[in-house]
Design an enzyme around this catalytic site. Sequence first.
Site, PDB file in Angstrom:
ATOM      1  N   ILE A  62       4.996 -13.439  25.043  1.00 60.22           N
ATOM      2  CA  ILE A  62       7.146 -13.536  26.283  1.00 60.22           C
ATOM      3  C   ILE A  62       6.932 -14.858  26.333  1.00 60.22           C
ATOM      4  O   ILE A  62       8.676 -15.184  27.003  1.00 60.22           O
ATOM      5  CB  ILE A  62       6.624 -12.243  27.554  1.00 60.22           C
ATOM      6  CG1 ILE A  62       7.533 -11.859  27.547  1.00 60.22           C
ATOM      7  CG2 ILE A  62       5.379 -13.078  27.823  1.00 60.22           C
ATOM      8  CD1 ILE A  62       8.384 -11.195  26.539  1.00 60.22           C
ATOM      9  N   TYR A 152      -0.951 -10.148  40.407  1.00 62.18           N
ATOM     10  CA  TYR A 152      -0.203  -9.672  40.233  1.00 62.18           C
ATOM     11  C   TYR A 152       0.532  -8.441  40.719  1.00 62.18           C
ATOM     12  O   TYR A 152       1.688  -9.254  39.579  1.00 62.18           O
ATOM     13  CB  TYR A 152      -1.570  -8.429  39.733  1.00 62.18           C
ATOM     14  CG  TYR A 152      -1.177  -7.329  38.438  1.00 62.18           C
ATOM     15  CD1 TYR A 152      -0.373  -6.796  37.703  1.00 62.18           C
ATOM     16  CD2 TYR A 152      -0.509  -6.155  39.857  1.00 62.18           C
ATOM     17  CE1 TYR A 152       0.302  -6.519  37.262  1.00 62.18           C
ATOM     18  CE2 TYR A 152      -0.221  -5.087  38.731  1.00 62.18           C
ATOM     19  CZ  TYR A 152       0.076  -4.767  37.562  1.00 62.18           C
ATOM     20  OH  TYR A 152       0.670  -3.816  36.975  1.00 62.18           O
ATOM     21  N   ASN A 181      -0.977   5.398  39.021  1.00 60.83           N
ATOM     22  CA  ASN A 181      -2.164   5.178  38.221  1.00 60.83           C
ATOM     23  C   ASN A 181      -1.455   5.595  37.333  1.00 60.83           C
ATOM     24  O   ASN A 181      -1.256   6.800  37.175  1.00 60.83           O
ATOM     25  CB  ASN A 181      -3.149   5.340  39.163  1.00 60.83           C
ATOM     26  CG  ASN A 181      -3.681   4.636  40.256  1.00 60.83           C
ATOM     27  OD1 ASN A 181      -2.855   4.584  41.483  1.00 60.83           O
ATOM     28  ND2 ASN A 181      -4.432   3.941  40.351  1.00 60.83           N
ATOM     29  N   ARG A 288     -15.121  -0.843  47.230  1.00 61.36           N
ATOM     30  CA  ARG A 288     -14.363  -1.452  46.465  1.00 61.36           C
ATOM     31  C   ARG A 288     -13.508  -3.143  47.801  1.00 61.36           C
ATOM     32  O   ARG A 288     -12.985  -1.749  47.844  1.00 61.36           O
ATOM     33  CB  ARG A 288     -13.815  -1.438  44.846  1.00 61.36           C
ATOM     34  CG  ARG A 288     -13.356  -2.832  44.410  1.00 61.36           C
ATOM     35  CD  ARG A 288     -12.997  -1.991  42.796  1.00 61.36           C
ATOM     36  NE  ARG A 288     -11.911  -1.165  43.076  1.00 61.36           N
ATOM     37  CZ  ARG A 288     -10.650  -0.711  42.080  1.00 61.36           C
ATOM     38  NH1 ARG A 288     -11.416  -1.131  40.840  1.00 61.36           N
ATOM     39  NH2 ARG A 288      -9.889  -0.754  42.097  1.00 61.36           N
ATOM     40  N   ASP A 291      -9.143  -2.635  48.100  1.00 61.19           N
ATOM     41  CA  ASP A 291      -8.678  -0.172  48.367  1.00 61.19           C
ATOM     42  C   ASP A 291      -8.474  -0.047  49.202  1.00 61.19           C
ATOM     43  O   ASP A 291      -8.652   0.841  50.081  1.00 61.19           O
ATOM     44  CB  ASP A 291     -10.401   0.737  47.101  1.00 61.19           C
ATOM     45  CG  ASP A 291     -10.923  -0.274  45.952  1.00 61.19           C
ATOM     46  OD1 ASP A 291      -8.918  -0.608  44.919  1.00 61.19           O
ATOM     47  OD2 ASP A 291     -11.473   0.524  45.248  1.00 61.19           O
TER      48      ASP A 291
HETATM   49  C1  UD1 Z   1      -5.270  -0.988  40.541  1.00 57.86           C
HETATM   50  C2  UD1 Z   1      -4.433  -1.846  41.458  1.00 57.86           C
HETATM   51  C3  UD1 Z   1      -3.414  -1.761  40.919  1.00 57.86           C
HETATM   52  C4  UD1 Z   1      -3.022  -1.679  39.878  1.00 57.86           C
HETATM   53  C5  UD1 Z   1      -3.668  -0.397  38.775  1.00 57.86           C
HETATM   54  C6  UD1 Z   1      -3.276  -0.373  38.093  1.00 57.86           C
HETATM   55  C7  UD1 Z   1      -6.598  -2.697  42.688  1.00 57.86           C
HETATM   56  C8  UD1 Z   1      -6.374  -2.728  44.740  1.00 57.86           C
HETATM   57  N1  UD1 Z   1      -5.422  -2.066  42.495  1.00 57.86           N
HETATM   58  O1  UD1 Z   1      -4.854   0.227  41.033  1.00 57.86           O
HETATM   59  O2  UD1 Z   1      -2.630  -3.344  42.046  1.00 57.86           O
HETATM   60  O3  UD1 Z   1      -1.300  -1.530  39.805  1.00 57.86           O
HETATM   61  O4  UD1 Z   1      -5.220  -0.992  39.188  1.00 57.86           O
HETATM   62  O5  UD1 Z   1      -3.994  -1.660  36.876  1.00 57.86           O
HETATM   63  O6  UD1 Z   1      -6.597  -3.426  42.220  1.00 57.86           O
HETATM   64  N2  UD1 Z   1     -13.034   3.539  41.298  1.00 57.86           N
HETATM   65  C9  UD1 Z   1     -14.059   3.606  40.985  1.00 57.86           C
HETATM   66  N3  UD1 Z   1     -15.153   4.308  40.454  1.00 57.86           N
HETATM   67  C10 UD1 Z   1     -15.203   3.070  39.549  1.00 57.86           C
HETATM   68  C11 UD1 Z   1     -13.709   2.576  39.136  1.00 57.86           C
HETATM   69  C12 UD1 Z   1     -12.860   3.191  40.239  1.00 57.86           C
HETATM   70  O7  UD1 Z   1     -14.337   4.146  42.346  1.00 57.86           O
HETATM   71  O8  UD1 Z   1     -15.768   3.064  38.381  1.00 57.86           O
HETATM   72  C13 UD1 Z   1     -11.800   3.880  42.413  1.00 57.86           C
HETATM   73  C14 UD1 Z   1     -11.626   2.814  43.090  1.00 57.86           C
HETATM   74  O9  UD1 Z   1     -11.773   2.457  44.205  1.00 57.86           O
HETATM   75  C15 UD1 Z   1     -10.453   3.594  42.975  1.00 57.86           C
HETATM   76  C16 UD1 Z   1      -9.221   4.234  42.119  1.00 57.86           C
HETATM   77  O10 UD1 Z   1     -10.609   4.159  41.331  1.00 57.86           O
HETATM   78  O11 UD1 Z   1     -10.166   3.962  44.494  1.00 57.86           O
HETATM   79  C17 UD1 Z   1      -8.770   3.716  41.307  1.00 57.86           C
HETATM   80  O12 UD1 Z   1      -9.279   2.344  40.756  1.00 57.86           O
HETATM   81  P1  UD1 Z   1      -8.456   2.367  39.883  1.00 57.86           P
HETATM   82  O13 UD1 Z   1      -8.026   2.761  38.221  1.00 57.86           O
HETATM   83  O14 UD1 Z   1      -9.283   0.561  39.503  1.00 57.86           O
HETATM   84  O15 UD1 Z   1      -6.917   1.441  40.143  1.00 57.86           O
HETATM   85  P2  UD1 Z   1      -6.064   1.252  41.680  1.00 57.86           P
HETATM   86  O16 UD1 Z   1      -6.964   0.210  42.564  1.00 57.86           O
HETATM   87  O17 UD1 Z   1      -5.860   2.393  42.597  1.00 57.86           O
END
Ligand code: UD1
Length: 322
Positions: A62, A152, A181, A288, A291
């Site tokens: 890009i 980001y 998400n 984490r 969050d």
């Molecule tokens: C993350 C980013 C956000 C981004 C989005 C899409 C952060 C703080 N936020 O969102 O900026 O737009 O990804 O790429 O990094 N979780 C667990 N176990 C796991 C994995 C995740 O409990 O193994 C939880 C996380 O703590 C969170 C939720 O699942 O509460 C969603 O996590 P995730 O899919 O990484 O997305 P976000 O953190 O919401």
Amino acid sequence: MTQETWLLTGGAGYIGAHIADEFIRAGKSVVIYDSLYQGLEHRIQYLRTKHNIDIPLIKADIRDYNELEGVIRTYKIDGIVHTAALKAVGESMEKPDEYFEVNLTATNELIDIAKRNNVKKFIFSSTAAVYGSPDTMDPCCEDGPKAPISPYGDSKYQAEAKVTAFINTPGNHGTSLRFFNVVGTAAPELLDNSVENLVPIVLGKLNKGAAPEIFGTDYPTKDGTCIRDYVDVRDIARAHLAAADATQPLPPALNIGTGRGASVREVIDLVLAAINKTDTQVIESPRRSGDPAFLCADINLAKSAMGFTAQYSLEASVKSLF
Ligand code: UD1
């Protein structure tokens, strides 16, 4: 009406390929521009076979502005969907300069190229990360506080300003779509190959025989785990089509979510139910950092501005993965 030609940057990515699928289905011609750093050529091959058409795929970075301009001239591009980006929040903390170069500088350059070449439509992939880590349990409104906490989110938020200036020019059209998400798939060939987000992480662990892990069970939510707004990638694609075809001017930014929150525990339970493994042990780990307890979209503006509401339930999204 002549067929519109859309340039999809990042079009071989998980979200970009779903947008390509939806645009082709709606009768638009698409040209894919992708470095294949995260994108996969086999997604485009799948779409070529599915729709029985040729889909040009330009393999370039890009930041290769000469190449970008050449492509826009060669294919007489009418509109651009700009999804090409770096998207790993954690990595952006380690490589902020690269994130700003790819997500902000390249977006600015792309818009300048678009203007020079009479491209009138521009739809930008933004993110709920622009809202940062709100400490309320209210859905996020587009004009509410923006406080990104990662390079980001910051790079995407700053890029929105250039998109807004472009669409405010008379005769131009477009918006920034803030995805919440993203989950689900239209086909196994288009699956998310990232290892960053909750559902792919859980699936990866289960495939290896490992236990899914919950980051934090002491949040002030109904079951103590974080609430997010999980929106199906097919709805994300439909939102782009709605934005591309909107006949009224659009607001500068629109949330794309379902307006419904689901907890981490609920998501993991749905995944386990889909594979008939509800007795799987789940590890409860500490929070984490960074969050927010609650991040959901206020969806009223997308509905009133372009008639968009998400159609897929989280259960349907999770089932689509199997
Ligand atoms: C993350 C980013 C956000 C981004 C989005 C899409 C952060 C703080 N936020 O969102 O900026 O737009 O990804 O790429 O990094 N979780 C667990 N176990 C796991 C994995 C995740 O409990 O193994 C939880 C996380 O703590 C969170 C939720 O699942 O509460 C969603 O996590 P995730 O899919 O990484 O997305 P976000 O953190 O919401």
